[in-house]
Write an enzyme that holds these catalytic residues in place. Structure first.
Site, PDB file in Angstrom:
ATOM      1  N   MET A 129     -62.983 125.378 -97.059  1.00  0.00           N
ATOM      2  CA  MET A 129     -62.004 124.390 -97.448  1.00  0.00           C
ATOM      3  C   MET A 129     -61.190 124.551 -98.621  1.00  0.00           C
ATOM      4  SD  MET A 129     -63.019 120.988 -95.216  1.00  0.00           S
ATOM      5  CE  MET A 129     -64.233 120.324 -96.374  1.00  0.00           C
ATOM      6  N   GLY A 130     -61.422 125.701 -99.254  1.00  0.00           N
ATOM      7  CA  GLY A 130     -60.832 125.839-100.719  1.00  0.00           C
ATOM      8  C   GLY A 130     -61.526 125.253-101.774  1.00  0.00           C
ATOM      9  N   LEU A 144     -62.262 126.807-104.580  1.00  0.00           N
ATOM     10  CA  LEU A 144     -63.274 127.880-104.562  1.00  0.00           C
ATOM     11  C   LEU A 144     -64.167 127.843-105.804  1.00  0.00           C
ATOM     12  CD1 LEU A 144     -61.509 131.019-102.997  1.00  0.00           C
ATOM     13  CD2 LEU A 144     -62.565 128.981-101.780  1.00  0.00           C
ATOM     14  N   GLY A 167     -70.478 129.546-105.110  1.00  0.00           N
ATOM     15  CA  GLY A 167     -70.914 129.410-103.815  1.00  0.00           C
ATOM     16  C   GLY A 167     -70.226 130.214-102.892  1.00  0.00           C
ATOM     17  N   HIS A 168     -68.671 129.855-102.792  1.00  0.00           N
ATOM     18  CA  HIS A 168     -67.911 130.445-102.035  1.00  0.00           C
ATOM     19  C   HIS A 168     -67.916 132.041-102.547  1.00  0.00           C
ATOM     20  CE1 HIS A 168     -65.952 126.352-101.910  1.00  0.00           C
ATOM     21  NE2 HIS A 168     -66.310 126.504-100.883  1.00  0.00           N
ATOM     22  N   ASP A 224     -74.988 124.019 -96.657  1.00  0.00           N
ATOM     23  CA  ASP A 224     -74.950 123.250 -95.598  1.00  0.00           C
ATOM     24  C   ASP A 224     -75.793 123.412 -94.277  1.00  0.00           C
ATOM     25  OD1 ASP A 224     -72.109 121.689 -96.403  1.00  0.00           O
ATOM     26  OD2 ASP A 224     -71.930 123.681 -96.822  1.00  0.00           O
ATOM     27  N   GLN A 242     -75.309 122.601 -90.799  1.00  0.00           N
ATOM     28  CA  GLN A 242     -74.043 123.368 -90.432  1.00  0.00           C
ATOM     29  C   GLN A 242     -73.998 124.664 -89.897  1.00  0.00           C
ATOM     30  OE1 GLN A 242     -69.761 122.968 -92.213  1.00  0.00           O
ATOM     31  NE2 GLN A 242     -70.486 124.973 -93.147  1.00  0.00           N
ATOM     32  N   VAL A 288     -76.045 128.619-103.931  1.00  0.00           N
ATOM     33  CA  VAL A 288     -75.675 129.000-105.477  1.00  0.00           C
ATOM     34  C   VAL A 288     -75.713 127.702-106.178  1.00  0.00           C
ATOM     35  CG1 VAL A 288     -73.993 129.982-107.024  1.00  0.00           C
ATOM     36  CG2 VAL A 288     -74.450 130.928-104.621  1.00  0.00           C
TER      37      VAL A 288
HETATM   38  P1  AMP Z   1     -66.617 124.344 -97.985  1.00  0.00           P
HETATM   39  O1  AMP Z   1     -65.566 124.898 -98.921  1.00  0.00           O
HETATM   40  O2  AMP Z   1     -67.496 123.405 -98.723  1.00  0.00           O
HETATM   41  O3  AMP Z   1     -66.250 123.823 -96.640  1.00  0.00           O
HETATM   42  O4  AMP Z   1     -67.792 125.519 -97.725  1.00  0.00           O
HETATM   43  C1  AMP Z   1     -67.458 126.743 -97.389  1.00  0.00           C
HETATM   44  C2  AMP Z   1     -68.616 127.582 -97.017  1.00  0.00           C
HETATM   45  O5  AMP Z   1     -69.254 127.760 -98.484  1.00  0.00           O
HETATM   46  C3  AMP Z   1     -69.778 127.240 -96.238  1.00  0.00           C
HETATM   47  O6  AMP Z   1     -70.277 128.008 -95.571  1.00  0.00           O
HETATM   48  C4  AMP Z   1     -70.729 126.481 -97.231  1.00  0.00           C
HETATM   49  O7  AMP Z   1     -72.178 126.372 -97.071  1.00  0.00           O
HETATM   50  C5  AMP Z   1     -70.400 127.443 -98.425  1.00  0.00           C
HETATM   51  N1  AMP Z   1     -70.892 126.885 -99.852  1.00  0.00           N
HETATM   52  C6  AMP Z   1     -70.464 125.890-100.426  1.00  0.00           C
HETATM   53  N2  AMP Z   1     -71.154 125.565-101.342  1.00  0.00           N
HETATM   54  C7  AMP Z   1     -72.025 126.409-101.501  1.00  0.00           C
HETATM   55  C8  AMP Z   1     -73.124 126.898-102.468  1.00  0.00           C
HETATM   56  N3  AMP Z   1     -73.396 126.091-103.549  1.00  0.00           N
HETATM   57  N4  AMP Z   1     -73.752 127.908-102.441  1.00  0.00           N
HETATM   58  C9  AMP Z   1     -73.759 128.753-101.103  1.00  0.00           C
HETATM   59  N5  AMP Z   1     -72.968 128.608-100.161  1.00  0.00           N
HETATM   60  C10 AMP Z   1     -72.033 127.296-100.448  1.00  0.00           C
END
Ligand code: AMP
Length: 282
Positions: free
Chosen positions: A30-31, A33, A36-37, A150, A153, A176
Site C-alpha cells: 500500500m506504499g 515504503l 520491511g517493503h 501480517d 494475511q 523487519v
Molecule cells: P503494506 O504496505 O502494509 O500493505 O505491506 C505490504 C507488504 O509488506 C505486506 O506483505 C506486509 O506483510 C509487508 N511488510 C510490512 N511491514 C513489514 C515488516 N516490518 N517486515 C516485513 N514485511 C513487512
C-alpha cells in the site's frame, strides 16, 4: 524503472515479459515504503527477471471509521526507494480502475479469516483476498512476496492460492524490525515520539514470552499473563487481542510448542499496531 497506472498496460507488459521467457516477481504494497517493503523487494529481485511493485491503498480492506483517508501516501518517495531496490515496474492503479462501477465479485477465505484481525476488522480479509486476486490476475507473477509481519494475511493468501489453484509461488519474508525491536510499519508514522517509545511494549512482550518458553514454560495461560502484564504496564496501550494459536491452522492452543504463534494487536493512542512471533524461532 517505469510507472504504470493502467490495468491494460500492466497486462500487456506482463504478457510481453512472459512471451520473451522472463519470469515476474510481484511485491504488493500500500506504499509509504520502509525497510520491511525493501526486504521484500530485494527478495523479489533475486527471484524474478521482472520485478513489479504494486502500490495501491485498497479501499475494500478498510472498515468504516478506519484510516483509509489518512493512510500515509508519498509516491515520489516510494519511487526513490523502489529505484534503489531495483524495481522494474511500479504498478499504481487508480481505485476507479480497480473497482469500476458495477463491481460485485469478491474472494472469501473462510475459517482462517475468522479469528484475530478477521474478528477485529470485519470484511478486512475479504478486501485483501479480493485485491490480491486481482493483482495476481493483472500482473501474472511467477512469484509473489508477502511479509510475516501480517502473519494471518500470509496464511490466508497461501490458502487462497492453494484452494483456487493460482499458478504463483507465495514467498513469506521475515519481519523487519528497528534496532530496538519495533516492527516496521507505515502506520508507525502516526506515532508521536512518546507513543513510539510506548509501542515497544509489543515486541518486548513477545521477547519475554519467548524467553519464558526457552526456559521451559509451556502453559499458554502463564505465557499469556506475561505478555498481558508487559503490555498493560504501558499507560497508552489498549489491548485489542493477545492470542496463542497454531502456526498453520491458527486454531487456539493451550499448550505451547515451537510452532505456536503469538499474535498481538494493540492500540497505542489511536494507532492500531500488530506484531507476532513463533515461539520456537530465534
Ligand atoms: P503494506 O504496505 O502494509 O500493505 O505491506 C505490504 C507488504 O509488506 C505486506 O506483505 C506486509 O506483510 C509487508 N511488510 C510490512 N511491514 C513489514 C515488516 N516490518 N517486515 C516485513 N514485511 C513487512
Amino acid at each position: 524503472m517505469q510507472t504504470v497506472e493502467s490495468v491494460a498496460d500492466m497486462q500487456n507488459l506482463s504478457r510481453a515479459a512472459h512471451r520473451s521467457g522472463r519470469t515476474i516477481a510481484l511485491v504488493p504494497t500500500m506504499g509509504y515504503l520502509h525497510d520491511g517493503h525493501a526486504s521484500l523487494l530485494r527478495g523479489g529481485r533475486r527471484r524474478g527477471d521482472l520485478l513489479v511493485l504494486s502500490i495501491f491503498v485498497n479501499p475494500t480492506q478498510f472498515g468504516v471509521g478506519e484510516d483509509f483517508e489518512s493512510y500515509p501516501r508519498d509516491l515520489a518517495r516510494d519511487r526513490a526507494v523502489a529505484e534503489s531496490a531495483g524495481v522494474d515496474v511500479i504498478f499504481a492503479p487508480r481505485a476507479g480502475d480497480m473497482y469500476p462501477a458495477g463491481f460485485q465479485t469478491y474472494v472469501d477465505v473462510e475459517r482462517l479469516t475468522l479469528p484475530l484481525c478477521g474478528a477485529s476488522r470485519p470484511g478486512h480479509f475479504r478486501g485483501v483476498t479480493t485485491v490480491v486476486s486481482k493483482l495476481l490476475n493483472i500482473v501474472q507473477p511467477d512469484v509473489a512476496l508477502f511479509g510475516a509481519k501480517d502473519y494471518q494475511q500470509l496464511a490466508v493468501i497461501r490458502r487462497m492460492v492453494a484452494d483456487l489453484n493460482m499458478p504463483v509461488e507465495v514467498v513469506g519474508m521475515p519481519i523487519v524490525r528497528e534496532a530496538d525491536g519495533l516492527a516496521l510499519s507505515s502506520r508507525n508514522a502516526y506515532l508521536s515520539p512518546e507513543q513510539r517509545q510506548a509501542a515497544l511494549c509489543l515486541s518486548h512482550s513477545l521477547r519475554t514470552a519467548k524467553e519464558l518458553y526457552k526456559a521451559g514454560e509451556r502453559t499458554v495461560a502463564t505465557l499469556r499473563e506475561q505478555v498481558t502484564t508487559t503490555i498493560a504496564a504501558e499507560a497508552s496501550a489498549t489491548i485489542d487481542y493477545i492470542e496463542f494459536r497454531h502456526g498453520d491452522s491458527l486454531e487456539e492452543v493451550a499448550v505451547a510448542n515451537g510452532h505456536t504463534l503469538i499474535a498481538l494487536a494493540v492500540k497505542i493512542g489511536t494507532t492500531r499496531l500488530i506484531d507476532n512471533c513463533l515461539l520456537g524461532e530465534e
